[in-house]
Scaffold this motif. Sequence first.
Motif, PDB file in Angstrom:
ATOM      1  N   MET A 256     -12.379  13.495   3.700  1.00  0.00           N
ATOM      2  CA  MET A 256     -12.623  12.522   4.761  1.00  0.00           C
ATOM      3  C   MET A 256     -13.584  11.440   4.302  1.00  0.00           C
ATOM      4  SD  MET A 256     -11.443  12.213   7.745  1.00  0.00           S
ATOM      5  CE  MET A 256     -12.839  11.360   8.433  1.00  0.00           C
ATOM      6  N   ASP A 257     -13.209  10.182   4.521  1.00  0.00           N
ATOM      7  CA  ASP A 257     -14.114   9.053   4.320  1.00  0.00           C
ATOM      8  C   ASP A 257     -14.520   8.564   5.714  1.00  0.00           C
ATOM      9  OD1 ASP A 257     -15.337   6.604   3.862  1.00  0.00           O
ATOM     10  OD2 ASP A 257     -13.984   6.029   2.235  1.00  0.00           O
ATOM     11  N   VAL A 282     -13.366  12.174  16.725  1.00  0.00           N
ATOM     12  CA  VAL A 282     -12.197  12.123  17.611  1.00  0.00           C
ATOM     13  C   VAL A 282     -10.966  11.658  16.837  1.00  0.00           C
ATOM     14  CG1 VAL A 282     -11.200  10.957  19.629  1.00  0.00           C
ATOM     15  CG2 VAL A 282     -13.602  11.691  19.652  1.00  0.00           C
ATOM     16  N   ILE A 283     -11.183  10.757  15.891  1.00  0.00           N
ATOM     17  CA  ILE A 283     -10.091  10.105  15.179  1.00  0.00           C
ATOM     18  C   ILE A 283      -9.556  10.953  14.034  1.00  0.00           C
ATOM     19  CG2 ILE A 283      -9.418   8.007  13.920  1.00  0.00           C
ATOM     20  CD1 ILE A 283     -11.956   6.693  15.227  1.00  0.00           C
ATOM     21  N   ALA A 284     -10.456  11.628  13.332  1.00  0.00           N
ATOM     22  CA  ALA A 284     -10.077  12.284  12.083  1.00  0.00           C
ATOM     23  C   ALA A 284     -10.888  13.548  11.865  1.00  0.00           C
ATOM     24  CB  ALA A 284     -10.281  11.317  10.905  1.00  0.00           C
ATOM     25  N   THR A 285     -10.295  14.463  11.091  1.00  0.00           N
ATOM     26  CA  THR A 285     -11.001  15.698  10.773  1.00  0.00           C
ATOM     27  C   THR A 285     -10.598  16.190   9.391  1.00  0.00           C
ATOM     28  OG1 THR A 285     -11.535  17.919  11.590  1.00  0.00           O
ATOM     29  CG2 THR A 285      -9.240  17.266  11.738  1.00  0.00           C
ATOM     30  N   ASP A 286     -11.435  17.016   8.805  1.00  0.00           N
ATOM     31  CA  ASP A 286     -11.101  17.746   7.572  1.00  0.00           C
ATOM     32  C   ASP A 286     -10.749  19.160   7.998  1.00  0.00           C
ATOM     33  OD1 ASP A 286     -11.059  19.251   5.255  1.00  0.00           O
ATOM     34  OD2 ASP A 286     -12.793  18.271   4.344  1.00  0.00           O
ATOM     35  N   VAL A 287      -9.462  19.503   7.933  1.00  0.00           N
ATOM     36  CA  VAL A 287      -8.999  20.813   8.454  1.00  0.00           C
ATOM     37  C   VAL A 287      -9.525  21.982   7.632  1.00  0.00           C
ATOM     38  CG1 VAL A 287      -6.922  19.982   9.606  1.00  0.00           C
ATOM     39  CG2 VAL A 287      -6.831  20.550   7.163  1.00  0.00           C
ATOM     40  N   THR A 288     -10.030  21.705   6.421  1.00  0.00           N
ATOM     41  CA  THR A 288     -10.512  22.802   5.578  1.00  0.00           C
ATOM     42  C   THR A 288     -11.924  23.231   5.934  1.00  0.00           C
ATOM     43  OG1 THR A 288     -11.387  21.313   3.859  1.00  0.00           O
ATOM     44  CG2 THR A 288      -9.069  21.969   3.681  1.00  0.00           C
TER      45      THR A 288
END
Length: 290
Positions: A256-257, A282-288
């Motif tokens: 993620m940046d 809310v917009i983005a996540t790192d699923v790991t």
Amino acid sequence: MTLMLDWFVNPDHGPIVIAQEKGYFAAVDLEVEIIAPADPSDPPKMVAAGQADLAISYQPQLHLQIHEGLPLQRVGTLVATPLNCLLVLDDGPIKTPADLAGRKVGFSVGGVEEAVLDAILRHNGLSLDDIELVNVNWSLSPALMSGQVDAVIGAFRNFELNQMDIEGVPGHCFYVEEEGLPAYDELIYVANPNTMDRDMITRFFAATEKATQYIVNHPQDSWEVFAASAPELQDELNARAWADTVPRFALRPTAMDYGRYAEFETFLHTAGLIPNLNEVSVIATDVTVP
């Protein structure tokens, strides 16, 4: 799992096809159904509606769709640089985007491309009111080459530029990141944050990351694997596009940046295209990350 592509299969989808063909999905106990959409604007909506597990979409589109209320979140990156450009005929009358005043511009994905085009036009002293938008759906470069429109937005520099050159009608790209837009992730994977299976998606990215490493380490061998997956891929256009796309694949698809997403959200808000600012979480996540 079901994956909706953004477009018909092409070199942008290299890591997905290689992961399928090399058995990397099977190695992480995944069976992936890869579906090309009938309409390029459908995939995120299908994920939001629970009709697909993942979709390939575009970072600018994601910001807008979240503000429209769609339950979507970026879970990974496929192509980590802009590909989009404003495409015109190389020997045509449009020498700068300012020359588009009173002319027709073709697009395929409503909302996102209008927002991008609006930013380019404003950077060049115009607005959307100064041009006529024409929905050309899949036919971006054909519409430009035939004279149906004077420019197209949403053309990819690794694909349509090569397509036009092969046809003997060279094009010229105005690169969006040089025309007033902040850099962004062109192709991303989106999921429904309310229903997504994080473990399944994490395994998907383990496989596509391995595929990306194979592509970078073995560009020619990986091209041959990719081309052999479907007869329609075995032509000069796809070979050229493959070479242009390899350097742009995200080497760490889940990484993620945060700054990039915050900056683009701020850009859209400053331009009046979204009503308020969402947190990056809310917009983005790192699923790991647990």
